[in-house]
Design a protein around this motif. Structure first.
Motif, PDB file in Angstrom:
ATOM      1  N   SER A  97       0.868  -1.080  -0.170  1.00 19.76           N
ATOM      2  CA  SER A  97      -0.005  -0.132   0.097  1.00 19.76           C
ATOM      3  C   SER A  97       1.016   1.288  -0.007  1.00 19.76           C
ATOM      4  O   SER A  97       1.876   1.269   0.720  1.00 19.76           O
ATOM      5  CB  SER A  97      -0.888  -0.222   1.306  1.00 19.76           C
ATOM      6  OG  SER A  97      -1.584   1.321   1.383  1.00 19.76           O
ATOM      7  N   ALA A  98       0.459   2.243  -0.719  1.00 21.05           N
ATOM      8  CA  ALA A  98       1.188   3.338  -0.819  1.00 21.05           C
ATOM      9  C   ALA A  98       0.489   4.658  -1.112  1.00 21.05           C
ATOM     10  O   ALA A  98      -0.659   4.418  -1.673  1.00 21.05           O
ATOM     11  CB  ALA A  98       2.432   3.400  -1.991  1.00 21.05           C
ATOM     12  N   ARG A 130      -5.288   6.512   2.648  1.00 17.60           N
ATOM     13  CA  ARG A 130      -5.549   6.253   4.192  1.00 17.60           C
ATOM     14  C   ARG A 130      -4.730   5.215   4.820  1.00 17.60           C
ATOM     15  O   ARG A 130      -4.069   4.551   3.999  1.00 17.60           O
ATOM     16  CB  ARG A 130      -7.039   5.305   4.357  1.00 17.60           C
ATOM     17  CG  ARG A 130      -7.069   4.105   3.713  1.00 17.60           C
ATOM     18  CD  ARG A 130      -8.351   3.479   3.672  1.00 17.60           C
ATOM     19  NE  ARG A 130      -8.046   2.033   3.045  1.00 17.60           N
ATOM     20  CZ  ARG A 130      -7.860   0.979   3.606  1.00 17.60           C
ATOM     21  NH1 ARG A 130      -7.634   1.015   4.984  1.00 17.60           N
ATOM     22  NH2 ARG A 130      -7.900  -0.122   2.809  1.00 17.60           N
ATOM     23  N   PRO A 131      -4.399   5.482   6.135  1.00 14.68           N
ATOM     24  CA  PRO A 131      -3.471   4.541   6.741  1.00 14.68           C
ATOM     25  C   PRO A 131      -4.189   3.092   6.864  1.00 14.68           C
ATOM     26  O   PRO A 131      -5.151   3.028   7.445  1.00 14.68           O
ATOM     27  CB  PRO A 131      -2.999   4.918   8.083  1.00 14.68           C
ATOM     28  CG  PRO A 131      -3.417   6.385   7.840  1.00 14.68           C
ATOM     29  CD  PRO A 131      -4.681   6.251   6.762  1.00 14.68           C
ATOM     30  N   ILE A 143       3.675   2.368   2.582  1.00 17.50           N
ATOM     31  CA  ILE A 143       4.620   3.558   2.497  1.00 17.50           C
ATOM     32  C   ILE A 143       3.592   4.778   2.533  1.00 17.50           C
ATOM     33  O   ILE A 143       2.676   4.920   1.689  1.00 17.50           O
ATOM     34  CB  ILE A 143       5.419   3.608   1.124  1.00 17.50           C
ATOM     35  CG1 ILE A 143       6.183   2.339   1.141  1.00 17.50           C
ATOM     36  CG2 ILE A 143       6.166   4.890   1.080  1.00 17.50           C
ATOM     37  CD1 ILE A 143       7.074   2.191  -0.384  1.00 17.50           C
ATOM     38  N   GLY A 144       3.765   5.818   3.421  1.00 17.02           N
ATOM     39  CA  GLY A 144       3.289   6.961   3.611  1.00 17.02           C
ATOM     40  C   GLY A 144       3.629   7.550   5.045  1.00 17.02           C
ATOM     41  O   GLY A 144       4.698   7.410   5.400  1.00 17.02           O
ATOM     42  N   GLY A 145       2.594   8.353   5.404  1.00 16.59           N
ATOM     43  CA  GLY A 145       2.847   8.826   6.908  1.00 16.59           C
ATOM     44  C   GLY A 145       1.518   8.795   7.651  1.00 16.59           C
ATOM     45  O   GLY A 145       0.234   8.672   7.159  1.00 16.59           O
ATOM     46  N   ALA A 194     -10.093  17.261   7.072  1.00 18.65           N
ATOM     47  CA  ALA A 194      -9.688  15.883   7.304  1.00 18.65           C
ATOM     48  C   ALA A 194     -10.551  15.090   7.194  1.00 18.65           C
ATOM     49  O   ALA A 194     -11.765  15.356   8.018  1.00 18.65           O
ATOM     50  CB  ALA A 194      -9.081  15.979   8.655  1.00 18.65           C
ATOM     51  N   SER A 195     -10.712  13.964   6.500  1.00 23.29           N
ATOM     52  CA  SER A 195     -11.988  12.963   6.447  1.00 23.29           C
ATOM     53  C   SER A 195     -12.192  12.347   7.727  1.00 23.29           C
ATOM     54  O   SER A 195     -13.283  12.092   8.064  1.00 23.29           O
ATOM     55  CB  SER A 195     -11.486  12.074   5.356  1.00 23.29           C
ATOM     56  OG  SER A 195     -10.330  11.166   5.842  1.00 23.29           O
TER      57      SER A 195
END
Length: 309
Positions: A97-98, A130-131, A143-145, A194-195
């Motif tokens: 997931s990215a 989304r995380p 990969i993300g924040g 922010a959702s």
């Protein structure tokens, strides 16, 4: 001898309470997971689950069997996944997931070289802002924040996610550039809601001297996606506070200009997340190493830094 597929289907079904959730983790269909569990029950001669339309619950025999096999399953999985390392051939489906913009602009272009080096790996990649839940959704890495580090997950920082103010040259043509973040209030703002909270995101910006100041452009346009905010800025609709990776190609081409360039916000690091098992599957380990090497080679940490001076 019982098969690993049957044991995996049983353990994941017990952990998640259903065949559908287990199937997502195992990249199988619910029917296949149900079939594997039924075969295991038939081979053992006992019923392991009480089945209902809502969920699965373990029988007494199922609880005893889970205690007996659960602690050993990860070792078996790791041994099987890593046996290919000895032959230098990591293989299998690599589920990643990215985040959308960072993933498509900076990670996806690495895929041709990665597949040339590891031709037995089959990518199954999902691009989403989304995380995700790595364990529950069966991802090998993400990969993300902004991920919460659940038990068993580690994060390896790749680059900063610094927030900067940008606008198109056309929008700024007849306007005076602000001297500091407070001056952004005089400009049309393309802001993000922010959702998860439903609130408009506010940023406190800082400079290299350590001073801090709230950035509050006028709420002219409210969007819920960083890529949409960047596009709106490119259309000349106002100023957007977005991450450097989203803005960088447009800053380099001149399609966007940076405002209050000595100031930036900090959204935390962009990281690669994966399970903290001692023996990672070979496919995951080589992917993590490949991405870390590419980020270092392309100097992304330096290029994404919002601080100047």
């Amino acid at each position: 001898m019982e098969t690993l597929a049957n044991l995996e289907s049983f353990v994941r079904s017990a952990e998640t309470g259903g065949f559908s959730a287990a199937a997502r983790r195992l990249a199988l269909t619910p029917a296949a997971v149900s079939r594997n569990v039924a075969m295991l029950e038939r081979n053992l001669g006992v019923r392991l689950f009480h089945r209902s339309t809502r969920k699965l619950t373990l029988t007494e025999e199922g609880e005893r069997f889970l205690l007996a096999v659960e602690g050993n399953l990860e070792g078996l999985q790791s041994a099987i996944a890593n046996i290919s390392t000895d032959r230098g051939e990591p293989a299998g489906v690599l589920k990643i997931s990215a985040s959308i913009t960072f993933g498509t602009n900076y990670i996806l272009p690495l895929l041709p070289a990665f597949l040339e080096r590891y031709p037995q790996i089959r990518p199954d990649w999902q691009f989403d802002n989304r995380p995700v839940d790595l364990i529950a959704e069966g991802f090998d890495a993400a990969i993300g924040g902004g991920f919460e580090l659940a038990q068993g997950i580690v994060a390896r920082a790749l680059a900063p996610a610094h927030i900067i103010a940008v606008a198109s040259p056309t929008y700024m043509q007849a306007r005076t550039p602000p001297a500091d973040p407070e001056g952004l209030a005089a400009l049309d703002g393309i802001v993000m809601r922010a959702s998860r909270t439903g609130r408009v995101r506010r940023w406190t910006m800082r400079n290299v001297q350590g001073a801090e100041m709230l950035a509050m452009p006028t709420e002219t346009i409210v969007l819920n996606d960083p890529a949409a905010m960047c596009k709106a800025a490119l259309l000349g609709l106002g100023v957007a506070l977005i991450a450097v990776p989203d803005a960088l190609p447009h800053l380099e081409s001149g399609a966007l200009v940076r405002l209050v360039p000595q100031w930036y916000g900090d959204a935390g690091p962009i990281s690669i997340y994966y399970a903290s098992r001692t023996l990672l599957p070979a496919k995951t380990r080589v992917f993590v190493d490949f991405v870390v090497e590419a980020v270092k080679r392309d100097r992304l940490a330096e290029r994404f830094a919002g601080s100047l001076g």
